[in-house]
Enzyme design. Structure first.
Site: not given
Lengths: 85, 228
Positions: B85, B202, B204
């Site tokens: 990002c 994302h 994560e």
């Protein structure tokens, strides 16, 4: 040394779709400003510079544009130098 | 192997990244003003967020943080860097991956789940993925519209640098599945040497079953398996 003011205009390059400009153009059209087209949004930055002359001041600002103020992949820049009295 | 996560002023996905990375190995936290990278780090994560308030352009100021000189050297030495990002935006500004990220074509900040098709399963970041398995990952960005000129796009295709494309849940890469207007539905790209990956979604945030989904974990599994 002299003092100069630079006016820096940063605009999206002509091939790049300007979605903000498009949205504002649509808003203008809905307000009966159909005669207004091709709205493009950019950034306007003013700077003070100490330099020997206006040519040197322009070179400093051009370098600043290339390094940080604009991204050459998507943006063009235009600089105006005015002597600051 | 060890991860390092860079924290910039305004990073806000740093702890998500640290949380996942430290489930694999010891993870260093690197401050943006650091001027060296510990020798035993194998992979650096540039996390998501709004570094320096996204002022001027997303990632434009973070690119000049002292740690970035070291990250650029680290990447140029063939070590591994993943930018997520805002991290992806920083990578483009630093010239570590091609292209630029501009305002989403809808003008909206998008915060939702999307589907991703893996295009290149040969990189160390994607070797545990398959072209058949569609990933469900969250996006959260206002400037994720990936742009490159036509020549660069052809180069990206022919060098297999396109890592991920936005698709529908069945894996069809179509206009309707493109959330932000990115050219050719591109969600993630690799550099030419394939040691740097930038992606807008994302992984994560979906790497723990407690959060409902863990599709992102396969990217970290790939990195760990290849570098350990």
């Amino acid at each position: 040394m002299k003092s100069f003011i630079a006016k820096v205009y940063i605009t999206l390059r002509s091939g790049i779709l300007d979605v903000q400009g498009k949205a504002i153009e649509h808003a203008l059209h809905s307000l009966d400003f159909e005669m207004i087209n091709n709205v493009r949004i950019g950034k306007y930055i003013t700077l003070n510079i100490e330099a020997q002359n206006d040519g040197q001041a322009k070179v400093f600002v051009e370098n600043a544009c290339k390094e940080l103020l604009s991204n050459p992949i998507i943006e063009d820049f235009n600089i105006e130098i005015i002597e600051n009295d | 192997m060890k991860f390092g996560v860079v924290i910039f002023p305004g990073s806000n996905c740093d702890h998500d990244a640290i949380n996942v990375a430290s489930s694999y190995s010891e993870t260093y936290q690197l401050w943006h003003k650091d001027t060296s990278i510990p020798n035993d780090i194998d992979c650096i994560i540039l996390p998501g967020g709004f570094s320096f308030g996204d002022y001027l352009r997303c990632g434009a100021i973070a690119k000049f943080s002292p740690i970035m000189n070291e990250v650029i050297k680290f990447a140029n030495n063939g070590k591994y860097v993943i930018g997520i990002c805002n991290g992806f935006q920083i990578l483009t500004e630093a010239g570590l991956v091609p292209g630029a990220l501009i305002r989403n074509n809808s003008l909206h900040f998008l915060c939702k789940d999307i589907y991703l098709k893996t295009e290149n399963t040969n990189s160390i970041f994607t070797s545990e993925l398959s072209n058949q398995n569609i990933l469900k990952l969250p996006i959260a960005h206002g400037e994720g519209n990936f742009i490159v000129d036509d020549n660069t796009l052809t180069e990206l295709e022919s060098n297999s640098q396109i890592a991920f494309r936005y698709c529908d849940k069945d894996g069809n890469v179509i206009k309707e599945s493109n959330p932000n207007g990115s050219v050719s539905n591109i969600a993630g790209v690799l550099n030419k040497k394939k040691n740097v990956l930038g992606l807008m979604p994302h992984p994560e945030r979906y790497s723990d079953n407690l959060l409902g989904y863990n599709d992102g974990k396969s990217i970290f599994d790939s990195i760990f398996k290849n570098l350990n």
